[in-house]
Write a protein that holds these residues in place. Structure first.
Motif, short mmCIF file in Angstrom:
data_model
loop_
_atom_site.label_atom_id
_atom_site.label_comp_id
_atom_site.label_asym_id
_atom_site.label_seq_id
_atom_site.Cartn_x
_atom_site.Cartn_y
_atom_site.Cartn_z
N HIS A 1 24.31 -10.27 17.85
CA HIS A 1 25.15 -11.44 18.09
C HIS A 1 26.64 -11.13 18.04
CE1 HIS A 1 27.36 -15.11 16.92
NE2 HIS A 1 26.58 -15.68 17.82
N ALA A 2 27.10 -10.42 17.02
CA ALA A 2 28.54 -10.18 16.87
C ALA A 2 29.09 -9.40 18.06
CB ALA A 2 28.82 -9.42 15.57
N TYR A 3 28.32 -8.43 18.53
CA TYR A 3 28.76 -7.63 19.69
C TYR A 3 28.73 -8.47 20.96
CZ TYR A 3 28.01 -3.70 16.51
OH TYR A 3 28.05 -2.84 15.44
N PRO B 1 27.40 -17.14 24.78
CA PRO B 1 28.65 -17.65 24.21
C PRO B 1 28.93 -19.06 24.71
CG PRO B 1 28.93 -15.42 25.07
CD PRO B 1 27.59 -15.89 25.53
N SER C 1 28.31 1.17 13.64
CA SER C 1 28.93 0.42 14.73
C SER C 1 29.50 1.32 15.82
CB SER C 1 30.03 -0.50 14.19
OG SER C 1 31.06 0.25 13.58
N GLU D 1 29.00 -11.71 21.24
CA GLU D 1 30.09 -12.69 21.19
C GLU D 1 31.43 -12.03 21.49
OE1 GLU D 1 30.72 -16.54 18.50
OE2 GLU D 1 30.85 -14.67 17.36
N LYS D 2 31.62 -10.83 21.00
CA LYS D 2 32.87 -10.10 21.21
C LYS D 2 33.12 -9.83 22.69
CE LYS D 2 35.06 -5.66 19.97
NZ LYS D 2 34.86 -4.41 19.17
N TYR D 3 32.06 -9.48 23.42
CA TYR D 3 32.24 -9.06 24.81
C TYR D 3 31.79 -10.11 25.83
CZ TYR D 3 33.15 -4.46 22.84
OH TYR D 3 33.69 -3.41 22.13
N GLU E 1 29.07 0.64 19.76
CA GLU E 1 30.24 0.51 20.63
C GLU E 1 30.23 1.56 21.74
OE1 GLU E 1 32.26 -1.84 20.85
OE2 GLU E 1 32.48 -2.83 18.91
#
Length: 366
Positions: A102-104, A74, A266, A106-108, A270
């Motif tokens: 990537h989305a996960y 990030p 998802s 970036e989220k965490y 998660e």
């Protein structure tokens, strides 16, 4: 790569293949394998490749010039909270791992390290890195980024999952690096006839090579090969890693999932990341080999009569990273099972000295 970084040793958006080779300071012939594989990866899926490059992913040739790694983190200026290391299935590309996670990440606030472990053609064992060749490349990349022991989420899918067992043994028992805080074996069982697994079974990595490893597993009830990668295979794999010392903290049995169902749902992802987050909360108690060596050396200077002669070589016998003091036949070690410091005296009496982290702090090693 941005021009302000000069492309040195790295390929990013805006750097062509020729610039990549020139930046590495070697000839085209010397870099042909890494370069041609990178070009093949780009051609195989231009959309995913462009997605990865557009996000300032760092791409480096491996030290053997056979493949490459991709590192994304990030853009926060902060040290990543953790690192996801995905290992693809057959015919997979490193940019798939970045794209899918990537989305996960970036989220965490996690980084992603992805190794291109398939050489671009063929399905034989030698068309991929073997675990004993692959692990040093991953460990070197993690060390280069200053990644702490216990802070990596290593996950293998399908063929990658089939190699996750040997990778875990190398990380914990063979090298004592203990980067992997959580291992996810995703739709790929522990084949009994696979030589690296046979080594584990024969005791080549010690009696409990998975001691101290937290494990997660996924299977889909609709997997077309249940005895290879479906729920019967993964149930057997779960029992096998437990027999060799692992702690299975999560087993996802997806009634609607197929072979690739983990990433398609998802909720599965998660759930695994929640287990990883809980493990990350405990990584401050984990000592690297270098920190353990510092602690051992302090002990030798502080308790010279007991721990002599000083500075013997450090050894690994899972779950312990330890030193043996021949003068008093005493052993001191740190266990990856509980991150405690242990002493075995010359009479054979074992003492648990408690968590190693406070000892390390007292010694000035952290």
């Amino acid at each position: 790569m941005r021009s302000d970084r000069g492309c040195t040793g790295v390929l990013r958006a805006g750097c062509g293949l020729v610039a990549f080779l020139a930046a590495l300071g070697t000839s085209l012939a010397a870099q042909a394998d890494s370069a041609s594989l990178l070009a093949q990866a780009q051609a195989a899926d231009p959309v995913r490749y462009a997605f990865v490059v557009a996000r300032n992913t760092e791409i480096r040739a491996t030290s053997d010039n056979k493949a490459f790694t991709m590192w994304w983190q990030p853009a926060t200026g902060k040290v990543p909270a953790g690192v996801i290391v995905p290992l693809s299935g057959h015919d997979g590309w490193a940019h798939d791992g970045i794209y899918l996670w990537h989305a996960y990440a970036e989220k965490y606030g996690y980084a992603i390290l992805s190794l291109q472990w398939w050489f671009g053609a063929g399905e034989a064992t030698d068309d991929y890195y073997r675990p004993e060749h692959m692990y040093p490349l991953i460990a070197a990349a993690l060390s280069d980024k200053g990644v702490k022991p216990g802070s990596v989420f290593f996950n293998g899918f399908s063929r990658g999952s089939a190699n996750s067992y040997a990778m875990a043994a190398l990380d914990h028992a063979a090298t004592g690096r203990r980067f992997f805080g959580l291992v996810l074996s995703n739709a790929g069982g522990a084949a009994a006839n696979y030589p690296p697994n046979q080594q584990i079974e024969s005791g080549a990595f010690g009696p409990l090579p998975f001691s101290g490893i937290r494990w997660a597993m996924y299977c889909g009830q609709k997997d077309p090969d249940p005895m290879l990668s479906g729920c019967p295979a993964m149930t057997a794999a779960r029992d096998w890693v437990v027999k060799h010392g692992a702690s299975v903290v999560l087993f996802i049995d997806d009634p609607n999932g197929d072979h690739g169902g983990f990433m398609l749902n998802s909720a599965n992802v998660e759930t695994a990341l929640a287990s990883y987050a809980a493990i990350l909360a405990t990584t401050s108690n984990v000592l690297s080999n270098a920190e353990s060596d510092c602690l051992f050396s302090w002990g030798e200077d502080t308790y010279a009569a007991l721990l002599s002669p000083r500075r013997p070589a450090s050894l690994v016998s899972a779950p312990y990273y330890y030193r043996h003091y021949a003068g008093t036949n005493t052993y001191v070690g740190v266990s990856s099972a509980d991150n405690h410091l242990y002493l075995l005296d010359g009479r054979g009496a074992l003492s648990d000295l408690g968590p190693a982290a406070p000892w390390s702090a007292r010694a000035g090693c952290r």
